[in-house]
Every structure is written in structure tokens, then in C-alpha cells.
Write a protein that holds these residues in place. Structure first.
Motif, mmCIF file in Angstrom:
data_model
loop_
_atom_site.group_PDB
_atom_site.id
_atom_site.type_symbol
_atom_site.label_atom_id
_atom_site.label_comp_id
_atom_site.label_asym_id
_atom_site.label_seq_id
_atom_site.Cartn_x
_atom_site.Cartn_y
_atom_site.Cartn_z
ATOM 1 N N PHE A 77 10.264 2.220 -1.523
ATOM 2 C CA PHE A 77 10.152 1.189 -0.651
ATOM 3 C C PHE A 77 11.373 0.319 -0.362
ATOM 4 O O PHE A 77 11.528 -0.526 -1.189
ATOM 5 N N ASN A 129 0.681 -1.138 -0.150
ATOM 6 C CA ASN A 129 -0.032 -0.116 -0.024
ATOM 7 C C ASN A 129 0.884 1.283 -0.076
ATOM 8 O O ASN A 129 2.138 1.233 -0.106
ATOM 9 N N GLU A 130 0.259 2.437 0.142
ATOM 10 C CA GLU A 130 1.075 3.800 -0.093
ATOM 11 C C GLU A 130 2.354 3.813 1.012
ATOM 12 O O GLU A 130 3.246 4.501 0.782
ATOM 13 N N SER A 131 1.757 3.256 2.289
ATOM 14 C CA SER A 131 2.892 3.235 3.449
ATOM 15 C C SER A 131 3.718 2.023 3.217
ATOM 16 O O SER A 131 4.689 2.014 4.030
ATOM 17 N N GLY A 132 3.877 1.414 2.142
ATOM 18 C CA GLY A 132 4.774 0.308 2.158
ATOM 19 C C GLY A 132 4.757 -0.723 2.922
ATOM 20 O O GLY A 132 5.546 -1.666 3.013
ATOM 21 N N GLU A 133 3.388 -1.099 3.351
ATOM 22 C CA GLU A 133 2.950 -2.179 4.124
ATOM 23 C C GLU A 133 2.471 -3.261 2.931
ATOM 24 O O GLU A 133 1.643 -3.239 2.133
#
Length: 606
Positions: A448, A406-410
Motif C-alpha cells: 500500500f 481494505n484489500e484495494s488500499g482504500e
């Protein structure tokens, strides 16, 4: 394989001729632009020609590690040139023959090439391309920028003195020679391919290289507008393209394989030259267009050479779909066993037509996802082993470990949609951006950390199948060609009438995506058909015909945030004439939106 030594030319030619007994096997059936213009070259003949030309390169002072630029049409000599380079340890940088002089110059300068190999010209359908004129223009631009290229070798492909290449069978040229072709000649720089071969030995010992020595540089568009010189090395790339070719196309020794790509792109490097030759395969090398002289040309060629494995782009499939099934069904196509697609996601409608009409529902379709940077297939079905879903690239190839972030790199698990990344390297992955390793790290690993970032969006369904949803950076995929919005914008604003430009994608029924350009004009300049034509011409000359804008819209203002950032998401909606803009609360001036929608409608009436 660090510390190991090899030579890729030795592996794809010498081994096949001397160790596997394939000397008399056809390496390429060359099919020219005109039906009837054809020739055949065996592995033994190809080895002889490559050794000869490798000796020519050495006589020109080319040595291990030097870069050589190649700007040629789809002819056997293009394969000869690239293999001759790698035989002596030189690094080839092939530039697609549809690129402009400016683009060729830029690539020569970036890679610091010491030699250019080109041809006089070629036909693309009915259109005559004077390649030497473009090449000379590029060399002049190099001189203007204080980088004079001292030598240019030109192949006479269309000129009066058509070369008598010693091939096993050669039909009289159907449309060659072309006596009207005016070929500029600079005796201080230019040398004739045929003349240089006179009396040259057909034996040349390969230069043994480290497995991590550079093999080739191939430029792909960058989001900053400056093309990136993707660098591949020898050992890993060779193993990866050999293995992916064998398994993804289920290659068998009796197969006749045809990839319709141009060698100027990575598909041609990996799946016309290196992958097939490493397997001792027989391939079709096609100079022409799928619609010339008629829209059944491809199926005529399939029957003519009894092609078993066929690999093409969704753009070509969508183009031919428009003409219905009759041109396809004029030919039997009963030799076909596997169909493949490459370059962009294939829409399910085109997939179904390809599978049902072309393959008559008996040929598995391998929808391959990969990039210039990956070297070879990374997501792909295996024919008759992977249950197919129309439009899905299905599963990772062996050793490839994808993830969706996702956008947060999760990392997202199960059915999800987000950024497609890879978690570990594979043998064919690029090693660096030539001359700029920092750009390599920034482009592919900074967003990322710990992952290779593809720049593509992806969806994974409940069965674990991967579906590519398109670019999520400032890039467009037009007919399978990756284009930088920044590069096109830069070409537009060089025109004196344009003060600002923004480029976004708009869906296109054949190309997949098309270029939709918004231009803000200098005070006092009015938008006109003449200006629109000038701007299209400027982009074509700066980049190449593939980047020609489809739509140019007058934009008195652009939607920007208070910090001055252009909201491309909003422009994409306007280009599609979609009013659901989402959150626009960060816009500095929302009044520009309605004006752009009005101009969008006017651009179709204009």
C-alpha cells in the motif's frame, strides 16, 4: 534531528550519575534462576563496568560502526555488553539465547559481526543450557561458509571460577557454580571476560555519534524465511523509548519496574534496557521462568522487590491462569500500580483474570501493541487516563496516525476491519533492513504505497478503539514470538523423507497460536512417530526450540490452485477441523480435501 550528535550510553548512564545525582540509585535488582541467587547494581557501578568493558572492546580492535554479536543469558553483563558497544559507537546484534547454532550463524553472517560475546551456560528452570557449545557450533558453521569470526569473549556464569563482580550486594549463588559443565575452549579464538578486565581503566570517553547513526540490529522473522535485520538509529529511538516508557507506565522516580521479557527480543531492548535507564528507573532483571521452582515465583518477586509496574506477555498470563488464583494470593502484591501486556493480542478472559486476580481490580492494564520495527509502543492505553476495554490496544500513542485499509488500499472510516497501517513516521520507526534497503521498501511500503504496513489485521469499533485481530501475512505469533511459515517449511523439507511442507497456525490455549505442519512424504516412506520426532528435532536444531511444531500431519497432497499456489486458508480450516471452507472452486484437485480431514482425525489417534 539530522546533523545532531549524541551518545545513548552517555544519556542513560553518565547523565544519571553526574547530572541527576542518581549514582547510588539501584539500576537493576538481578534475580537469578534459583531463588536466593541475586545481586544489585547501582547506576555508578553500571557506568564503571560499562566503561571498563568498552575499553576491552577497543583493545580487541572494535571501532565505531563495527557490528558485535551478543548471545547471552539474562545477566547484568548482557546489559554491560550492549551499553559498552554503543558507548564506542559499535552496533550490537543480540541473538536470543534460545536460538540454535544455525540461527546464530545466519545472523552473524548477515550482519558481518567481527566479534561474538557469549557465556558458558545457564539454567532455564531445571534445564542446563550449554551456551558455549552452541556458540562454538555457530562459529564453526561461519568458518564453513568462509566467514571466520576471529574473537569470542566468554563470560563464566556457571563455570568453577565464578567471577567476583564488584556489585553493591551479592548473595552466594544458590545453584552456581556448576562443576559438571564442560566448556569447550579454543585458545586461538576464545578469551575470558574476567581476564580481559584485569587492570583495565574504569573511564572511557563516549564516542559522539550522529543522531541517525546505527544503534543496533535485531533480527525478526521474514515471510520469505530469511530473517530481517531491523536497523534502529540512535536519536529517534532514544527519545521514543524514553517517552513511551515514562507515559505508558506512568513512571515516577520511586517506582520499581519489572519487564519479564528477554533482552534478546525488542521488548527487552526498549523496555528493560534503554527506556527504563533513560528515565533513571530501578528495574528487576530476571533470569528464570514464571513456573520455577513453583508457579508463584513471579508474585514472590513482586513482593520481594515491591514492584510497582509489571509488564509481561499474555502467554505467561494464560499459563499461570491454569493454576488458579491461590498461587497468586499467597503474596500481597499491594505494591502494584500498573499492569502491562506485550507481544500478542490478549484474549478478554486472560485480561479479566490479570486485572481481577493479579491486580485486584485496582491496577489499570496497558495492553500495548508494537513491533520490532516500530521501536516502541504505537497503540496503547495510558494508565488511569484511557477507559479500558478488555482485549483492545485502545488508541494510538502521540504522533502515531493509524488507518485501516481494505484489500484495494482504500481507507475505511468508522467501525471497520482490515489491514492496520500507519500514515506518517514516528521517531522510533526502523530506518532500514540491514544490508538490504530494497527489502525494507518491499516489505513495509510496497503493498500500500504511502503507508507503513504492519502485517496485522485490525478492527476499529464504534468508539474508535483499535483491536488487533492477528497476522494477515505468512507469519505466526507463537507465545509472542513472530515466526515465518516459510522458515519452518524450509527446515522440514531439508529432511530426506519430506518433498513438500506447508505450515499454518492453529489456536492454542496458552501460546495463542501453535504450529500445525502438513508434510508430503517421498514415495515409499510411511508416516510414523519416529519420523514425526525427527522432523520436530530438525526444526528445533535449524531455528530453535520456540519453533518446534505442535502438530505434524501426513498430507499425501496439498490443496492448490490451478496455478500451483497452496491454499493456506483451506489448510487453516483443516487444522482447526472446520468444514466451512468457503469458495474452493479454484482448487485443482478437490479430492485432497477429504483425505486431509481424515488424516487430521487420525493424527490425534496416531
Amino acid at each position: 534531528m539530522e546533523g545532531a550528535t549524541t551518545n545513548i550510553c552517555y544519556n542513560v548512564l553518565d547523565c544519571n550519575v553526574h547530572e541527576r545525582g542518581l549514582g547510588d540509585k539501584v539500576a537493576f535488582y538481578w534475580e537469578g534462576n534459583e531463588p536466593g541467587d541475586e545481586m544489585t547494581v547501582t547506576y555508578r557501578e553500571l557506568l564503571q563496568q560499562v566503561c571498563q568493558f568498552a575499553n576491552v572492546l577497543k583493545s580487541q580492535g572494535v571501532k565505531k560502526g563495527d557490528r558485535v554479536s551478543i548471545y547471552m543469558p539474562m545477566v547484568v553483563e548482557l546489559v554491560v555488553a550492549m551499553l559498552a558497544c554503543v558507548r564506542i559507537g559499535a552496533v550490537h546484534s543480540i541473538v536470543f539465547a534460545g536460538f540454535s547454532a544455525e540461527s546464530l550463524c545466519e545472523r552473524i553472517l548477515d550482519s558481518q559481526c567481527s566479534l561474538l560475546i557469549t557465556a558458558d551456560g545457564f539454567y532455564r528452570g531445571d534445564k542446563l543450557i550449554n551456551l558455549k557449545v552452541i556458540a562454538d557450533d555457530a562459529l564453526q558453521k561461519c568458518r564453513d561458509k568462509s566467514f571466520p569470526v576471529q574473537r569470542c569473549i566468554m563470560l563464566k556464569h556457571l563455570s568453577k571460577e565464578v567471577e567476583a563482580i564488584p556489585l553493591s550486594s551479592q548473595s552466594p549463588p544458590a545453584k552456581r557454580p556448576c562443576p559438571d559443565l564442560q566448556v569447550p575452549w579454543n585458545p586461538e579464538v576464545d578469551q575470558c571476560w574476567l581476564s580481559l578486565l584485569s587492570g583495565v581503566s574504569e573511564e572511557c570517553e563516549p564516542e559522539w555519534c550522529d543522531s541517525e547513526d546505527p544503534l543496533f540490529i535485531l533480527y525478526t522473522s521474514g515471510s520469505t524465511g530469511k530473517p530481517k535485520g531491523v536497523l534502529h538509529t540512535i536519536g529517534g529511538y532514544m527519545l521514543y523509548v524514553a517517552t513511551t516508557f515514562k507515559l505508558v507506565f506512568d513512571y515516577h522516580p520511586e517506582d520499581v519496574y519489572w519487564c519479564t521479557a528477554d533482552i534478546g527480543w525488542i521488548t527487552g531492548h526498549s523496555y528493560i534496557t534503554y527506556g527504563p535507564l533513560a528515565n533513571g528507573a530501578t528495574s528487576v532483571l530476571f533470569e528464570g521462568l514464571p513456573t520455577y521452582p513453583d508457579v508463584s515465583r513471579m508474585w514472590e518477586i513482586v513482593d520481594k522487590y515491591q514492584v510497582t509496574k509489571f509488564y509481561t506477555a499474555p502467554t505467561a498470563i494464560r499459563l499461570l491462569m491454569k493454576y488458579g488464583s491461590e498461587p497468586v494470593q499467597k503474596y500481597k502484591r499491594d505494591s502494584l500500580k500498573v499492569l502491562g501486556t506485550v507481544g500478542e493480542p490478549i484474549n478478554p478472559e486472560a485480561w479479566q483474570w490479570y486485572y481481577s486476580v493479579v491486580g485486584e481490580k485496582r491496577c489499570p492494564v496497558v495492553d500495548t501493541f508494537w513491533q520490532t520495527e516500530t521501536g516502541g509502543h504505537v497503540l496503547t492505553p495510558l494508565p488511569a487516563a484511557t477507559p479500558m476495554k478488555p482485549g483492545s490496544a485502545t488508541f494510538p500513542f502521540f504522533g502515531v496516525v493509524p488507518a485501516i485499509l481494505n484489500e484495494s488500499g482504500e481507507e475505511l472510516e468508522g467501525p471497520s476491519e482490515g489491514y492496520l497501517v500507519f500514515k506518517q513516521p514516528w521517531p522510533g520507526v526502523m530506518r532500514t533492513v540491514f544490508g538490504n534497503h530494497q527489502r525494507f521498501e518491499t516489505t513495509y511500503f510496497e503493498q500500500f504505497p504511502g503507508y507503513y504496513v504492519t502485517g496485522d489485521g485490525c478492527r476499529r469499533d464504534k468508539d474508535g478503539y483499535y483491536w488487533i485481530t492477528g497476522r494477515i501475512d505468512d507469519m505466526l505469533n507463537v507465545s509472542g514470538h513472530l515466526l515465518s511459515t516459510a522458515e519452518v517449511e524450509s527446515a522440514l523439507v531439508e529432511h530426506e523423507a519430506v518433498v513438500e511442507a506447508a505450515v499454518v497456525s492453529r489456536p492454542h490455549p496458552v501460546k495463542g497460536e501453535s504450529l500445525y505442519c502438513f508434510v508430503t512424504l517421498t514415495d515409499g516412506v510411511s508416516f510414523s512417530r519416529t519420523l514425526e520426532a525427527q522432523l520436530k528435532k530438525q526444526v528445533r536444531e535449524k531455528i530453535g526450540a520456540i519453533a518446534t511444531p505442535d502438530f505434524i500431519q501426513n498430507a499425501p497432497g496439498l490443496p492448490k490452485t490451478r496455478s500451483g499456489k497452496i491454499m493456506r486458508r483451506v489448510l487453516r480450516k483443516i487444522a482447526r477441523n472446520e468444514r466451512d471452507l468457503g469458495d474452493v472452486s479454484t482448487l485443482a484437485d478437490s479430492s485432497v480435501i477429504e483425505l486431509l480431514f481424515q488424516n487430521h482425525c487420525l493424527s490425534y489417534l496416531f
